[in-house]
Motif scaffolding. Sequence first.
Motif, PDB file in Angstrom:
ATOM      1  N   ASP A 143       0.790  -1.227   0.000  1.00 32.54           N
ATOM      2  CA  ASP A 143       0.000   0.000   0.000  1.00 32.54           C
ATOM      3  C   ASP A 143       0.821   1.275   0.000  1.00 32.54           C
ATOM      4  O   ASP A 143       0.287   2.354  -0.260  1.00 32.54           O
ATOM      5  CB  ASP A 143      -0.926   0.011   1.231  1.00 32.54           C
ATOM      6  CG  ASP A 143      -1.870  -1.178   1.247  1.00 32.54           C
ATOM      7  OD1 ASP A 143      -2.313  -1.590   0.163  1.00 32.54           O
ATOM      8  OD2 ASP A 143      -2.142  -1.710   2.346  1.00 32.54           O
ATOM      9  N   ASN A 144       2.101   1.180   0.338  1.00 35.33           N
ATOM     10  CA  ASN A 144       2.905   2.396   0.408  1.00 35.33           C
ATOM     11  C   ASN A 144       4.318   2.123  -0.088  1.00 35.33           C
ATOM     12  O   ASN A 144       4.775   0.973  -0.139  1.00 35.33           O
ATOM     13  CB  ASN A 144       2.940   2.951   1.835  1.00 35.33           C
ATOM     14  CG  ASN A 144       3.502   1.956   2.840  1.00 35.33           C
ATOM     15  OD1 ASN A 144       4.712   1.696   2.871  1.00 35.33           O
ATOM     16  ND2 ASN A 144       2.630   1.369   3.665  1.00 35.33           N
ATOM     17  N   ASN A 145       5.002   3.181  -0.452  1.00 40.69           N
ATOM     18  CA  ASN A 145       6.335   3.049  -1.052  1.00 40.69           C
ATOM     19  C   ASN A 145       7.357   2.474  -0.083  1.00 40.69           C
ATOM     20  O   ASN A 145       8.295   1.782  -0.504  1.00 40.69           O
ATOM     21  CB  ASN A 145       6.811   4.403  -1.576  1.00 40.69           C
ATOM     22  CG  ASN A 145       6.054   4.832  -2.815  1.00 40.69           C
ATOM     23  OD1 ASN A 145       5.549   3.986  -3.552  1.00 40.69           O
ATOM     24  ND2 ASN A 145       5.973   6.138  -3.053  1.00 40.69           N
ATOM     25  N   GLU A 146       7.177   2.756   1.203  1.00 39.68           N
ATOM     26  CA  GLU A 146       8.133   2.229   2.190  1.00 39.68           C
ATOM     27  C   GLU A 146       8.085   0.701   2.214  1.00 39.68           C
ATOM     28  O   GLU A 146       9.128   0.032   2.182  1.00 39.68           O
ATOM     29  CB  GLU A 146       7.815   2.791   3.577  1.00 39.68           C
ATOM     30  CG  GLU A 146       8.795   2.325   4.656  1.00 39.68           C
ATOM     31  CD  GLU A 146       8.486   2.908   6.024  1.00 39.68           C
ATOM     32  OE1 GLU A 146       9.118   2.455   7.008  1.00 39.68           O
ATOM     33  OE2 GLU A 146       7.613   3.798   6.116  1.00 39.68           O
ATOM     34  N   ASP A 147       6.887   0.139   2.266  1.00 43.17           N
ATOM     35  CA  ASP A 147       6.759  -1.322   2.262  1.00 43.17           C
ATOM     36  C   ASP A 147       7.194  -1.919   0.930  1.00 43.17           C
ATOM     37  O   ASP A 147       7.771  -3.005   0.879  1.00 43.17           O
ATOM     38  CB  ASP A 147       5.317  -1.722   2.566  1.00 43.17           C
ATOM     39  CG  ASP A 147       4.995  -1.654   4.051  1.00 43.17           C
ATOM     40  OD1 ASP A 147       5.937  -1.639   4.856  1.00 43.17           O
ATOM     41  OD2 ASP A 147       3.795  -1.605   4.393  1.00 43.17           O
ATOM     42  N   ARG A 148       6.896  -1.231  -0.159  1.00 43.05           N
ATOM     43  CA  ARG A 148       7.318  -1.713  -1.471  1.00 43.05           C
ATOM     44  C   ARG A 148       8.841  -1.798  -1.562  1.00 43.05           C
ATOM     45  O   ARG A 148       9.393  -2.795  -2.020  1.00 43.05           O
ATOM     46  CB  ARG A 148       6.779  -0.785  -2.563  1.00 43.05           C
ATOM     47  CG  ARG A 148       5.273  -0.860  -2.739  1.00 43.05           C
ATOM     48  CD  ARG A 148       4.741   0.305  -3.560  1.00 43.05           C
ATOM     49  NE  ARG A 148       3.283   0.252  -3.643  1.00 43.05           N
ATOM     50  CZ  ARG A 148       2.513   1.323  -3.838  1.00 43.05           C
ATOM     51  NH1 ARG A 148       3.058   2.530  -3.951  1.00 43.05           N
ATOM     52  NH2 ARG A 148       1.199   1.178  -3.905  1.00 43.05           N
TER      53      ARG A 148
END
Length: 795
Positions: A144-149
């Motif tokens: 859901d977010n760039n950090e997790d990606r």
Amino acid sequence: MNAIVDPQKSTTKAVTRVPNLKKAVQAEEYAVCIERAMLWTQFSKNKNNKAKSRPVFIAEATRHVLRNKTVEIYPEELVVGNFTAHRVGGIIYPEMTGIAPMMEIFKIPTRRVNPLNIKFLDRIKLALTIPYWLTRNTAVLAFDNNEDRARFAKEQGEALQYQLYEAGGIAHLAPGYEKIIRLGAEGIIAEVEAFEAQTTDPEKLEFYRGVKISMEALGEFGDRYAAEATRVASDERDPVRRQELEKIAEVCTRVPRHGASSFYEAVQCMTLVHIAIFQETIGETTCPGRIDQFLNPYYEQDLADGVITREEAKELLGAFCVKICETIPVWSETTGAMLGGMTSWEVITIGGQDSEGNDATNELSFIMLELADELRMRQPNFHVRIHENTPKAFYDEVIRVNFGPGSAPAMYNDETIIESMMNVGYSLEDARDYVAIGCVEPTAPGKTLGSTDAGMYNMVLALEMALNEGCQFGSDRQIGVKTPPVSSMKSMDDVLDAYKVQVKHQLGKLHADLQKCEQFHAKHHPTPLTSATLEGCLEQGVCSTQGGAKYNFSGIQGTGMAVVADSLGAIESAVFEDKWLTLEELVAHLKDNLSDEVVRTRLEGIDKFGNDIPKADAWMKWVGDHYSDSIHALGKNTRGGQYLAGVYSNTSHTHFGSLTSATPNGRRAGETFASGFAPENGADKRGTTALLNSMNRIDYKKFANGINFNIKLDASSYECDDGKSALGSMYKVYFKRHGMQVQANMLDPKILIEARDNPELHPNLLIRVSGYSAYFNDLSPEMQDEVISRSSNRG
């Protein structure tokens, strides 16, 4: 007319055809095929396709590939079909994790391990699609977010704690080939139309629409080969070959559009559907399954009607076996280290029982065993099911085949496996019909989306972090949960408590990431073609990626179990019993990579698993039981099925070992772990009987996702008749005492060393790796050394 050629024609080709096909395939260099990636990209970029439901989008994209991919019939072929545009080639799936090898596309032709041919222009074409797929692949769409990606992409690229194969596609199933052979694509369309009439649910109707498009595409796929055979036949001067091509055209006009009416048609139908599934989604570990069972009615009928002979049936099956060697995986370097050997895990399971518990061995079982012996190619991955009523003639032949050059079929114990499957919810009838998927994973064919190789987990890292407050030795990066320092650990229970905390923390992270991948497939990459073959999906109007199949599981494999077990035994013995060093001193030695040879030698000398020593074996059982319980505690996946524990490693035991620090069992940093459930390399010193006694102390019913037990035997000790009889008896005892699986490498260690040092002397030397077979030369140097270092048991 004979099923293949007129009876009066020469049988010379029948004698040489399969060996010639094998020779042609083995002579080909491995290549990357960009066709599927480019066609999928072309379809995806078309603005007219943007608003389509995902089942329809995937079905039409697959149809676009099947309509436009290369169709070619090679010399002498009777069973036709092309996985790729190359005789031996690999597919890239950019919409899932194909982006990783695409990012390395300019290095792939020259990389150290498994270089693959790809034309420079093709590299350019593929590279130009990367910007489009950078924001449309699993790692991006699942989170859901760039950090997790970014975290997920980085961690999967490193593969230190775990690697999730499900990110690249679910696969790991045995499709219901029996159903589509029997009904044909049009028969399945008729089924779908009956279900459509019973619902107004828009989601179900879109799924049904996707299935019908997929089935229509299958019929068209067969038509393309019929047309190609007709075209080639018109230019063929050899009357025998012309007749063969005309027969191919006749067969492909019927299948897979219609149900098969002959053995030849059944084999050809299976082949084209198998190839088509590889175009819909990642194909590796899609398994033909129990072909000796579902092809047998066609064989017996044709035999009785005089339209085929045993030799001709064997020739068709041999051609099919060679055909499925024409596909290879295209991995990134990291994934290649975890899944070494360029295999595609296409399992054929033979023997076993029927749904009523009767012996199911038949003439095709013997034919397939003969082909396993004669071909000894990296595919198919042959598995043999053994049970208490297996015919002696068949069992003796299995043992004999074990003594041929290179890899032999793996052996599976029906009694233990069927019980383990029933424990997790399979019916008795379906458990009796099991196929061991990919490496070793039991599932009910045509009824299960088991995602049996959802992820690989580094168990040894949990112990390292337990001894260093959640960090690796020499690092302050907190990748685990902070547990007490070793200075405060006053008992073995304290060590175990810290280990349990780290396992729970790691598996919690794995579980969260895996569920994101599960949800990605359900939302973005349904599989209407595959689902049409699986019981439950059409009945419910639900894709298999969303839980439509009768059975839904996810398998997570623990790697490094023997290292953990032997290390815990070493800590107990050295620190808390004999007290010749403290836990703090032990950790200091580990941080120094066991440079003190005296300390390392003493640690290595502590009793190890695999020697029929109850205390050492008890640690292996404890580690295994704890792992199984920890996986079970994760609950159900997003498809509604239980997470299952498995213990096999592919080649992750070498990769994880290369990233893991020194361990209390005497292993230095970077050294490999043992594969699967086997003892550490060189640790089993008391012979085969002692090793099997240790293995029989494990409760395999806790590992419903399967285990692999590699054993390397010195062939010279068993090659006489008495030796073969003794080995057969030992395996029977192992199975009678509830062993689960065993696979042997019967090789002279000198041959392996010679093959490593002079690859050209043994270009196609086949060996058992970890639940599957691979050519020795396709393994990394590190993995070759690992295979060589496995103990050679003499009896």
